[in-house]
Design an enzyme around this catalytic site. Structure first.
Site, PDB file in Angstrom:
ATOM      1  N   GLN A  71       0.807  -1.218   0.000  1.00 29.49           N
ATOM      2  CA  GLN A  71       0.000   0.000   0.000  1.00 29.49           C
ATOM      3  C   GLN A  71       0.839   1.267   0.000  1.00 29.49           C
ATOM      4  OE1 GLN A  71      -1.548  -1.148   4.036  1.00 29.49           O
ATOM      5  NE2 GLN A  71      -1.506   1.068   4.369  1.00 29.49           N
ATOM      6  N   CYS A  77      -5.119   0.072   3.765  1.00 33.49           N
ATOM      7  CA  CYS A  77      -5.000  -1.323   4.191  1.00 33.49           C
ATOM      8  C   CYS A  77      -6.313  -2.082   4.105  1.00 33.49           C
ATOM      9  CB  CYS A  77      -4.445  -1.387   5.610  1.00 33.49           C
ATOM     10  SG  CYS A  77      -5.455  -0.517   6.834  1.00 33.49           S
ATOM     11  N   HIS A 370      -5.520  -0.905  11.643  1.00 34.49           N
ATOM     12  CA  HIS A 370      -4.959  -1.562  10.459  1.00 34.49           C
ATOM     13  C   HIS A 370      -5.761  -2.821  10.161  1.00 34.49           C
ATOM     14  CE1 HIS A 370      -1.916  -2.239   7.453  1.00 34.49           C
ATOM     15  NE2 HIS A 370      -1.462  -3.344   7.992  1.00 34.49           N
ATOM     16  N   ASN A 391       0.259  -9.146   5.218  1.00 31.49           N
ATOM     17  CA  ASN A 391       0.231  -7.703   5.385  1.00 31.49           C
ATOM     18  C   ASN A 391       0.291  -7.039   4.009  1.00 31.49           C
ATOM     19  OD1 ASN A 391       0.230  -5.201   6.632  1.00 31.49           O
ATOM     20  ND2 ASN A 391       1.911  -5.666   8.015  1.00 31.49           N
TER      21      ASN A 391
END
Length: 449
Positions: A71, A77, A370, A391
């Site tokens: 990102q 996110c 997040h 992630n």
């Protein structure tokens, strides 16, 4: 009843400060700690090295076989995680190992819709003074990048999705700060204009100004992010070296053709630890959303143990799980690990720092910050030990961008997971139909991942 007299602290005197200095200077441990912190990071001193090295990255059940996304300097996110969830089915449908949806396309329409949502909220609250808590909240959180699962669903259902090649990243999609600042300025100025017009009873002026402001938002977004396609030609070669010419598709057609889950069948489970919000009930947050007229953000409040069990079951069935957490505490970013006991700051400083999850939420210490994707879980004799996390921070840290979460960290810092409704008990499915408890706009459960 006689009101209690507030207890206050005394001014800090010179004598008191001198006594504090004397106590500190007399403690050799504190002096050595001071010397060390002057030269190295406090995290390097507080970390439990044994815990950090013991948290292995292997898991007994792993479903990811792809590369992570990035990102970059943006807060997208929640969209990355949602699109990464969708791409698991898209890759299977296309027979390819690597594929990405356009995160830029989704962000473009989220911001355009969110601007319209903001203007509607400003007009709805125009009878309140500017320093009212709700108005102040709306003006503070004008145009960030964060969001929630239901907000992603609203965008996908209305605008579909496209492959990254159809609307690639731009400098501004990967580094949103300047674009967001300009949009905030435009919308705050517009808020003042709309409130003045509305106070004067100028309905036509309100409609004209609203349309002009939205046109200017559209112009700025298109300058920064590009023009989103209404259709595109889709061709690809699968991993068996077979070429596919799919013709011209709309974004809605692409989403329907290549994704394998029904967005309406998924629900966001949240662990709101505050005792006044009972488990088994639904929650929503006022003025939290992006698409006017779409379904509001809806949470089903459950115990974290249930959220973990359903997430584990989904992974065992081969389904990745979108989740939201407070990402920063007790994390080593370079190694890509989380453990609830990873850093002993209390021992380092000799200060009482412990707070339970409920207290952290109540007093502003913890909130959702997040969103990521659970892609693996380690289970030994029926007990969950750790989790594998996809992630969206690139592949430089962790296991090529995949992180490892100890099960105790899940308890403390994970707040929400998204699962299929068919995994819920009949009682919880029935609870989804009940009128949700509406929390104020500034409530911690309205934090954007």
């Amino acid at each position: 009843m006689t009101p209690l007299t507030p207890v206050t602290t005394s001014p800090l005197s010179t004598e008191h400060l001198a006594a504090l200095h004397e106590v500190f200077a007399a403690d050799p441990v504190l002096r050595r700690t001071q010397n060390a912190v002057a030269r190295v990071s406090v995290d390097d001193l507080a970390i439990d090295h044994q815990l950090a090295t013991a948290l292995t990255t292997t898991v007994s059940n792993r479903i990811d076989d792809w590369k992570v996304t990035n990102q970059k300097k943006s807060g997208r996110c929640w969209l990355f995680a949602a699109l990464n969830l969708l791409r698991a089915g898209a890759k299977e449908t296309m027979g390819v190992k690597e594929f990405e949806f356009s995160q830029n396309y989704a962000m473009y329409f989220d911001k355009l819709e969110r601007a319209n949502y903001f203007l509607a909220s400003i007009l709805e609250t125009s009878q309140l003074p500017e320093d009212d808590r709700l108005v102040a909240h709306l003006l503070r959180d004008v145009m960030g990048d964060g969001g929630q699962w239901d907000m992603a669903v609203n965008i996908f259902k209305k605008y579909g999705a496209v492959p990254k090649s159809a609307m690639p990243e731009t400098e501004s999609s990967s580094n949103t700060g300047r674009m967001n600042a300009v949009l905030c300025l435009l919308l705050r100025r517009g808020a003042g204009e709309l409130r003045a017009l509305n106070a004067a009873g100028d309905t036509a002026g309100v409609e004209s100004a609203s349309e002009r402001i939205l046109t200017e938002v559209h112009r700025i977004l298109t300058v920064h992010l590009g023009t989103p396609p209404t259709s595109f030609e889709w061709e690809y070669t699968d991993d068996a070296k077979v070429f596919h010419r799919e013709g011209v598709l709309t974004p809605q057609e692409f989403l329907a053709k290549y994704t394998t889950i029904s967005l309406d069948e998924y629900v966001c489970l949240v662990d709101d630890p505050r005792s006044e919000h009972p488990k088994g009930g639904t929650l929503t947050v006022e003025h939290l959303g992006n698409v006017l007229g779409a379904a509001p953000v809806l949470y089903l409040n459950v115990d974290i143990a249930l959220a973990k069990r359903l997430a584990k079951e989904a992974i065992l069935d081969g389904e990745p799980v979108w989740f939201g957490c407070d990402v920063g505490p007790q994390m080593v970013r370079k190694e890509g690990i989380w453990d609830a006991g990873l850093y002993d700051y209390a021992g380092l400083y000799g200060a009482e720092l412990a707070m339970d999850k409920e207290a952290r939420v109540r007093f502003g210490e913890s909130a959702m910050t997040h969103a990521m994707l659970l892609t693996g879980v380690d289970v030994l004799e029926g007990q969950t030990r750790r989790w594998r996390v996809e992630n969206s921070w690139g592949d430089e840290n962790g296991d090529q961008g995949f992180y490892t979460m100890a099960d105790n960290w899940f308890d403390e810092y994970v707040f929400e997971v998204v699962v299929n409704k068919n995994r819920l008990s009949p009682e919880l499915r029935q609870a989804l139909a009940a009128e949700p408890l509406a929390l104020p706009a500034w409530d911690p459960m309205g934090a954007l991942a």
